[in-house]
Design a protein around this motif. Sequence first.
Motif, PDB file in Angstrom:
ATOM      1  N   ASP A 207      45.232  72.296  31.958  1.00  0.00           N
ATOM      2  CA  ASP A 207      46.455  72.237  32.354  1.00  0.00           C
ATOM      3  C   ASP A 207      46.751  73.819  32.790  1.00  0.00           C
ATOM      4  O   ASP A 207      47.793  73.869  33.727  1.00  0.00           O
ATOM      5  CB  ASP A 207      47.045  72.306  31.610  1.00  0.00           C
ATOM      6  N   MET A 208      46.193  74.874  32.334  1.00  0.00           N
ATOM      7  CA  MET A 208      46.079  76.065  33.534  1.00  0.00           C
ATOM      8  C   MET A 208      45.957  75.926  34.933  1.00  0.00           C
ATOM      9  O   MET A 208      46.153  77.052  36.153  1.00  0.00           O
ATOM     10  CB  MET A 208      45.052  77.155  32.862  1.00  0.00           C
ATOM     11  N   GLY A 209      45.347  74.878  35.515  1.00  0.00           N
ATOM     12  CA  GLY A 209      44.877  75.180  36.969  1.00  0.00           C
ATOM     13  C   GLY A 209      43.546  75.216  37.596  1.00  0.00           C
ATOM     14  O   GLY A 209      43.249  75.153  38.989  1.00  0.00           O
ATOM     15  N   VAL A 210      42.717  75.462  36.299  1.00  0.00           N
ATOM     16  CA  VAL A 210      41.031  75.125  36.825  1.00  0.00           C
ATOM     17  C   VAL A 210      40.312  74.525  37.758  1.00  0.00           C
ATOM     18  O   VAL A 210      40.921  72.989  37.600  1.00  0.00           O
ATOM     19  CB  VAL A 210      39.788  75.569  35.579  1.00  0.00           C
ATOM     20  N   ASP A 211      39.499  74.356  38.129  1.00  0.00           N
ATOM     21  CA  ASP A 211      38.694  73.601  39.258  1.00  0.00           C
ATOM     22  C   ASP A 211      37.928  72.965  38.763  1.00  0.00           C
ATOM     23  O   ASP A 211      37.379  71.941  39.552  1.00  0.00           O
ATOM     24  CB  ASP A 211      39.235  74.114  40.903  1.00  0.00           C
ATOM     25  N   GLY A 212      37.212  73.226  37.840  1.00  0.00           N
ATOM     26  CA  GLY A 212      36.054  72.782  37.609  1.00  0.00           C
ATOM     27  C   GLY A 212      35.506  73.489  36.280  1.00  0.00           C
ATOM     28  O   GLY A 212      35.900  75.568  35.959  1.00  0.00           O
ATOM     29  N   PHE A 213      33.879  73.025  36.197  1.00  0.00           N
ATOM     30  CA  PHE A 213      33.457  74.173  34.584  1.00  0.00           C
ATOM     31  C   PHE A 213      31.849  74.561  34.712  1.00  0.00           C
ATOM     32  O   PHE A 213      31.590  72.963  35.350  1.00  0.00           O
ATOM     33  CB  PHE A 213      33.544  73.148  33.142  1.00  0.00           C
ATOM     34  N   ARG A 214      31.006  74.680  34.631  1.00  0.00           N
ATOM     35  CA  ARG A 214      29.683  75.303  34.909  1.00  0.00           C
ATOM     36  C   ARG A 214      29.428  75.344  33.236  1.00  0.00           C
ATOM     37  O   ARG A 214      30.356  76.432  32.863  1.00  0.00           O
ATOM     38  CB  ARG A 214      29.545  76.456  35.092  1.00  0.00           C
ATOM     39  N   VAL A 215      28.447  74.274  33.018  1.00  0.00           N
ATOM     40  CA  VAL A 215      28.324  74.213  31.798  1.00  0.00           C
ATOM     41  C   VAL A 215      27.083  74.444  31.075  1.00  0.00           C
ATOM     42  O   VAL A 215      25.886  74.781  31.616  1.00  0.00           O
ATOM     43  CB  VAL A 215      28.714  72.775  31.060  1.00  0.00           C
ATOM     44  N   ASP A 216      27.232  76.081  30.202  1.00  0.00           N
ATOM     45  CA  ASP A 216      26.279  77.083  29.620  1.00  0.00           C
ATOM     46  C   ASP A 216      25.128  76.321  29.202  1.00  0.00           C
ATOM     47  O   ASP A 216      25.799  75.115  27.949  1.00  0.00           O
ATOM     48  CB  ASP A 216      26.866  77.460  29.270  1.00  0.00           C
ATOM     49  N   VAL A 217      23.750  76.261  29.122  1.00  0.00           N
ATOM     50  CA  VAL A 217      23.278  75.268  27.949  1.00  0.00           C
ATOM     51  C   VAL A 217      23.415  73.850  27.984  1.00  0.00           C
ATOM     52  O   VAL A 217      22.872  73.344  27.289  1.00  0.00           O
ATOM     53  CB  VAL A 217      22.794  75.537  26.399  1.00  0.00           C
ATOM     54  N   ALA A 218      23.759  73.442  29.322  1.00  0.00           N
ATOM     55  CA  ALA A 218      24.295  71.830  29.234  1.00  0.00           C
ATOM     56  C   ALA A 218      23.022  70.729  28.379  1.00  0.00           C
ATOM     57  O   ALA A 218      23.663  69.661  27.844  1.00  0.00           O
ATOM     58  CB  ALA A 218      24.846  71.183  30.524  1.00  0.00           C
ATOM     59  N   HIS A 219      21.871  71.264  29.261  1.00  0.00           N
ATOM     60  CA  HIS A 219      20.748  70.945  28.089  1.00  0.00           C
ATOM     61  C   HIS A 219      20.587  70.910  27.165  1.00  0.00           C
ATOM     62  O   HIS A 219      19.599  69.706  26.151  1.00  0.00           O
ATOM     63  CB  HIS A 219      20.065  70.658  29.239  1.00  0.00           C
ATOM     64  N   GLY A 220      21.167  71.549  25.974  1.00  0.00           N
ATOM     65  CA  GLY A 220      20.832  71.920  24.757  1.00  0.00           C
ATOM     66  C   GLY A 220      21.997  71.540  23.913  1.00  0.00           C
ATOM     67  O   GLY A 220      21.175  71.832  21.911  1.00  0.00           O
ATOM     68  N   LEU A 221      22.423  71.022  24.016  1.00  0.00           N
ATOM     69  CA  LEU A 221      23.804  70.384  22.400  1.00  0.00           C
ATOM     70  C   LEU A 221      23.137  69.514  21.757  1.00  0.00           C
ATOM     71  O   LEU A 221      23.460  69.242  20.287  1.00  0.00           O
ATOM     72  CB  LEU A 221      24.874  69.228  23.871  1.00  0.00           C
ATOM     73  N   VAL A 222      22.251  68.837  22.173  1.00  0.00           N
ATOM     74  CA  VAL A 222      21.502  67.917  21.280  1.00  0.00           C
ATOM     75  C   VAL A 222      20.618  67.721  20.979  1.00  0.00           C
ATOM     76  O   VAL A 222      19.858  68.179  21.478  1.00  0.00           O
ATOM     77  CB  VAL A 222      22.172  66.014  21.566  1.00  0.00           C
ATOM     78  N   LYS A 223      20.397  67.897  19.621  1.00  0.00           N
ATOM     79  CA  LYS A 223      19.257  68.093  19.149  1.00  0.00           C
ATOM     80  C   LYS A 223      18.371  66.774  18.150  1.00  0.00           C
ATOM     81  O   LYS A 223      18.452  66.290  18.069  1.00  0.00           O
ATOM     82  CB  LYS A 223      19.196  69.085  17.875  1.00  0.00           C
ATOM     83  N   ALA A 224      16.935  66.355  18.904  1.00  0.00           N
ATOM     84  CA  ALA A 224      16.168  65.375  18.338  1.00  0.00           C
ATOM     85  C   ALA A 224      16.579  65.085  16.993  1.00  0.00           C
ATOM     86  O   ALA A 224      16.736  65.901  15.898  1.00  0.00           O
ATOM     87  CB  ALA A 224      14.053  65.853  18.387  1.00  0.00           C
ATOM     88  N   GLU A 225      16.636  63.618  16.337  1.00  0.00           N
ATOM     89  CA  GLU A 225      17.038  63.625  14.820  1.00  0.00           C
ATOM     90  C   GLU A 225      16.060  63.811  13.679  1.00  0.00           C
ATOM     91  O   GLU A 225      14.717  63.905  14.851  1.00  0.00           O
ATOM     92  CB  GLU A 225      16.967  61.966  14.385  1.00  0.00           C
ATOM     93  N   GLY A 226      16.086  64.509  12.391  1.00  0.00           N
ATOM     94  CA  GLY A 226      15.432  65.742  11.582  1.00  0.00           C
ATOM     95  C   GLY A 226      15.027  67.061  12.319  1.00  0.00           C
ATOM     96  O   GLY A 226      14.563  67.855  11.272  1.00  0.00           O
ATOM     97  N   LEU A 227      15.603  67.399  13.421  1.00  0.00           N
ATOM     98  CA  LEU A 227      14.993  68.543  13.585  1.00  0.00           C
ATOM     99  C   LEU A 227      13.264  68.891  13.463  1.00  0.00           C
ATOM    100  O   LEU A 227      13.160  69.591  12.744  1.00  0.00           O
ATOM    101  CB  LEU A 227      15.680  69.687  12.903  1.00  0.00           C
ATOM    102  N   PRO A 228      12.192  67.852  13.847  1.00  0.00           N
ATOM    103  CA  PRO A 228      11.041  68.204  13.832  1.00  0.00           C
ATOM    104  C   PRO A 228      10.734  69.575  14.202  1.00  0.00           C
ATOM    105  O   PRO A 228      11.058  69.880  14.908  1.00  0.00           O
ATOM    106  CB  PRO A 228      10.496  66.520  14.693  1.00  0.00           C
TER     107      PRO A 228
END
Length: 549
Positions: A207-228
């Motif tokens: 809404d502010m008008g930005v043209d996109g996002f660089r997503v930091d640590v995009a590979h890290g959001l989900v952790k394996a079940e049970g945090l082994p």
Amino acid sequence: MTQHLAAPAAPASGIDTDWWRGAVIYQVYPRSFADGNGDGMGDLDGIRARLPYLRDLGVDAVWLSPFYSSPQADAGYDVADYRAIDPMFGSLLDADALLRDAHDLGLRIIVDLVPNHSSDRHDWFQRALREGPGSPLRERYHFRAGKGENGELPPNDWESVFGGPAWTRVEDGEWYLHLFAPEQPDFNWEHPAVHDEFRSILRFWLDMGVDGFRVDVAHGLVKAEGLPDIGVHDQLKLLGNDVMPFFDQDGVHEIYRSWRKVLTEYAGEKILVAEAWTPTVERAAAYVRPDEMHQAFNFQYLGTHWDAAELREVIDVSLAAMRPVGAPATWVLSNHDVTRHATRFANPAGLGTQLRTAGDRELGLRRARAATLLMLALPGSAYVYQGEELGLPDVTDLPDEVRQDPSFHRASGQDGFRDGCRVPIPWTTDGSSYGFGAGGSWLPQPAGWGELSVEAQTGDPDSTLELYRSALAVRRTQPGLGAGDSVEWLEAPDGVLAFRREGFVCTANTTGSAVTIPAPGRVLLANAGVETADGKVELPADTTVWWAV
């Protein structure tokens, strides 16, 4: 109180909906780019004042590293409020003005988004601490009971990327997960409130008008079940070079599919860029399938040595991996997390991307200039890190007492020498901060920095700055450059790369000696002097040449 502002208009030029496929995107590290108020820290007003420089340099878009409200435990990658500007950088009004000016100049603005973790000063986390075990707010992070007779041991054996355990114990006895600094608790992306919050944050900035996002640590959001537990492992593999239960889990892709739907609600082809450290380029390609992100950083290319065979292999693998998903390859040589390539190439191969030595400055700069022309000739999108167009080296002799990189102050983990690539850039030949601002600079600049400044290099046909300006101008107008998904390799001597694109040939000599080859056409640009005679050309050592054919 959050302030809502009318969105700026789209950029005045470059309305092609596929603009990102061949874009050159310039990374601004706000605290080190330009200081508008003279307090020694770069800010939004400083960036805004220098936008014409970026337009004239010839880039298509600007990526801004974090400027959000933050205690700055990790240079803004610890966000306390995703909808507010940190006062050290300015205000939402300053951000609005920057966006409007950028769009008027035909520049797009991409902002950093940090979804893996927040600051420990974030309201959610502070409330979770106050409310104690059993609080619903604790479910939005990874709070766990410890192991051992009295819970005195961490819940598992995970280590922080910055070194040390990935868990910190709070006063009530529970532990919380932080893959980075203790001030950066990881969100629990199994919780629907986290999903809802970040979709809302996306819409706020769109809404502010930005043209996109660089997503930091995009590979890290989900952790394996049970945090082994991981068991015995190499600490260096934490950056994504091996399969880990906290990185590159398949569940991240559903998140980005939902984000892509949010972006399609807005006109102007907004984009998502993944910072995804993955074991292979093929795994990185999964992030840029047609219904997910648009680009993913090519870290395999960034870590490649100045060696023809090695470069060709990475180029081939990168193009082949992206082609089936219809995404452009990306190319990058430097950023805010690694040693600048003018210093990396000044040192023997194999020392990694974080160095303690300045190396052979002349050799490093020559190779860096040649590597830049090679990168800008490849099909796809290229990223330029602020100051590389000046040929800046890393500052390798910063005193320990001025360093602010949190990984430097930890016992192990990353080498902790990222401050060297973050020293404020020089704009003028003299002055207390070489034109960075009216006062000093938050990290000390080396003596002689002014000789590398924008002022010193402007108009000098042999300067690195003018080489970048020329290369970006040619890239905009020369058929065969920019977007694409393939190259035609040509026969060349050992140590030389030669490839053809439509109406264009690139030759790069990565050896330390001159090499004679057939001249493929008319010289467009080179990082060193070349002469053709009798249909042949002698390529000097560490030289890249662009040819019109």
